[in-house]
Design an enzyme around this catalytic site. Structure first.
Site, PDB file in Angstrom:
ATOM      1  N   LEU A   7      43.321  47.542  44.931  1.00  0.00           N
ATOM      2  CA  LEU A   7      44.876  47.999  45.530  1.00  0.00           C
ATOM      3  C   LEU A   7      45.834  48.196  44.692  1.00  0.00           C
ATOM      4  CD1 LEU A   7      45.930  48.361  48.624  1.00  0.00           C
ATOM      5  CD2 LEU A   7      46.645  46.094  48.468  1.00  0.00           C
ATOM      6  N   TYR A   8      46.086  47.328  43.779  1.00  0.00           N
ATOM      7  CA  TYR A   8      47.033  47.801  42.650  1.00  0.00           C
ATOM      8  C   TYR A   8      46.683  49.169  42.307  1.00  0.00           C
ATOM      9  CZ  TYR A   8      49.040  48.040  37.981  1.00  0.00           C
ATOM     10  OH  TYR A   8      50.018  48.556  37.001  1.00  0.00           O
ATOM     11  N   ALA A   9      45.445  49.713  41.818  1.00  0.00           N
ATOM     12  CA  ALA A   9      45.247  51.024  41.345  1.00  0.00           C
ATOM     13  C   ALA A   9      45.917  51.985  42.655  1.00  0.00           C
ATOM     14  CB  ALA A   9      44.043  51.153  40.789  1.00  0.00           C
TER      15      ALA A   9
END
Ligand code: NAD
Length: 358
Positions: A169-171
Site C-alpha cells: 500500500l505504501y508503494a
C-alpha cells in the site's frame, strides 16, 4: 508574535539566489539533511513536521535540535492542516517546496493503512491545493520512491518502465502521488519534480530500516532475520548514501522551472519531471550484514528465512542516466564507506545515554 518572527527569520534568504524553501517532513531522516544543506548554502528554510510516533520520537526531537542549531525552525503541524499551510504562505512567499513528509515503511502499511492515505494522498492533495493558490506559486520537488516499480523484475529500473504493479500500500500511495502531481501540473501549471529514492541510509537514519535495526540487534547479540526469496534467490537493494541523495535533491531544486500558474495555455506548459535517485549498485542483504559485522567487530547471528515477505520486492537497481544528464547527479559513496559513517554516528549517538528503541 514570536512564532511569526521565528518563521520569518528561519525562511530569510541569505544568498543571492533568492531561494526560500518550505521543507515538509523536516524532522525526518532525509528532511533533516536536506534542510541543513539548504540552510548552509544560504537559502531560506522553514521546516514543517507533525512529529508522529511511527518511530522513536526522541530521534526526531534530536534532529530538530540539530536543525535549530543550524538556524532552521521547524513548525509542528500536519500537511493536512490547510489553515496552517495558508498562514505559512502568507508569512513567507516560498519560492520552493521540498515535500518529504510521508508515512514511510512497507510493512507498517498492513497494520495502519489509513495513515498512508492520510499523509501520502490526502496530505499531498492538501499541500498542492495551497501551493496552487499561493502567490507566487512555488515550484515543488517531492519524494516518490523506488517502490513504484513494484513487481517489475526488469532491472535496472528506468523512469519509463512500468509502475502499475505496486507490491504494498505504501508503494500504491507513492504511485498515486505521481498521478496526483501530473494532474496539478496539467490543470494548475504547477512545476513538479518527483524523486524516486532508492533505500537511503546514513547518520540520523530511520530505526525502522534494516541497516539500522541490524546494527542495533548485532550489538545486542540478537538474531538477524535475513529474508531470501524462496524461489528467486537473493534479495538485494540499491543502497544510496544520504549525502548523494541530498545532492540530487538540491540539483532538482536548482533546475526546477517556475510554476506557470496557467494550466499551460498562455505561458507554456509547466515542468513535470520524475527521476531515479539511486546508487546503481545493488548489494545483497547478506553482504550488508557482513559489512556491519566487520565495522562493529561483532559476529551476527544470521537467521536465513527462505520466505518471500509480503510487501517486499526482491531486487532494486536504479538506472540513473536521466538524473545524471538532467541534474548532474552522480553518487560517489559506496556502501562500505557510507556504513562506516553511519556506524560512527550510531555509536556516538547511543553512547550519550539514549536507548536504542525497539
Ligand atoms: P521519515 O519518516 O524519517 O521522514 C518523514 C517525516 O515526515 C517524519 O519526520 C514524519 O514525522 C513527517 N510526517 C509524516 N506525515 C506527516 C504529515 N501528515 N504532516 C507533517 N509531517 C508528517 O522518512 P524519510 O526516510 O526521511 O523519507 C522522506 C521521504 O522520502 C518520504 O516521502 C519517503 O516516503 C521517501 N522515501 C524514503 C526512502 C528511504 O529509503 N529513506 C526511500 C524512498 C522514498
Amino acid at each position: 508574535p514570536s512564532w511569526e518572527k521565528r518563521v520569518r527569520s528561519s525562511a530569510r534568504v541569505r544568498s543571492r539566489n533568492g531561494i526560500s524553501v518550505l521543507v515538509t517532513g523536516a524532522a525526518g531522516f532525509v528532511g533533516t539533511h536536506v534542510s541543513v544543506a539548504l540552510k548552509r548554502r544560504g537559502d531560506g528554510v522553514l521546516g514543517l513536521d507533525n512529529f508522529n510516533n511511527y518511530y522513536d520520537q526522541s530521534l526526531k526531537r534530536a534532529r530538530q535540535a540539530l536543525l535549530e542549531r543550524t538556524g532552521v525552525f521547524v513548525v509542528e503541524g500536519d500537511i493536512n492542516d490547510s489553515a496552517l499551510l495558508k498562514k505559512l504562505f502568507e508569512v513567507v512567499p516560498f519560492t520552493h517546496v521540498m515535500h518529504l513528509a510521508a508515512q514511510a515503511g512497507v510493512r507498517y502499511a498492513m497494520e495502519n493503512p489509513s495513515s498512508y492515505v492520510h499523509s501520502n494522498i490526502a496530505g499531498l492533495v492538501n499541500l498542492l491545493e495551497v501551493c496552487k493558490s499561493a502567490n507566487p506559486q512555488p515550484s515543488i520537488v517531492w519524494a516518490s520512491s523506488s517502490s513504484v516499480y513494484g513487481l517489475n523484475t526488469k532491472v535496472p529500473f528506468s523512469e519509463k518502465d512500468r509502475t502499475d504493479q505496486p507490491a504494498s500500500l505504501y508503494a500504491a500511495t507513492k504511485k498515486a502521488g505521481e498521478e496526483i502531481a501530473h494532474t496539478y501540473n496539467h490543470i494548475y501549471g504547477l512545476s513538479l519534480t518527483g524523486l524516486r529514492f532508492f533505500t537511503v541510509y546514513g547518520p540520523w537514519g530511520r530505526p525502522d530500516m534494516a541497516y539500522f535495526f541490524f546494527t542495533r540487534d548485532i550489538l545486542k547479540g540478537k538474531s538477524i532475520p535475513i529474508f531470501e526469496g524462496a524461489d528467486h534467490g537473493t534479495v538485494a537493494r540499491d543502497f544510496t548514501y544520504i549525502d548523494d541523495i541530498v545532492k540530487g535533491c538540491l540539483a532538482a531544486l536548482d533546475t526546477a522551472e517556475k510554476s506557470t500558474g496557467s494550466g499551460g495555455k498562455k505561458k507554456g506548459p509547466a515542468q513535470l519531471r520524475v527521476f531515479n535517485l539511486g546508487n546503481t549498485s545493488p548489494v545483497p542483504v547478506s553482504d550488508l550484514v557482513s559489512i556491519l559485522e566487520k565495522l562493529l567487530k561483532v559476529k551476527a547471528k544470521r537467521n536465513i528465512m527462505k520466505l518471500p515477505r509480503n510487501g517486499d520486492v526482491q531486487f532494486t537497481h536504479a538506472n540513473i542516466s536521466l538524473a545524471q544528464r538532467e541534474l548532474g547527479y552522480k553518487p560517489t559513496t559506496d556502501l562500505q564507506t557510507g556504513l562506516k559513517k553511519f556506524v560512527r554516528w550510531y555509536l556516538n549517538y547511543y553512547s550519550q545515554g539514549k536507548k536504542a528503541a525497539g
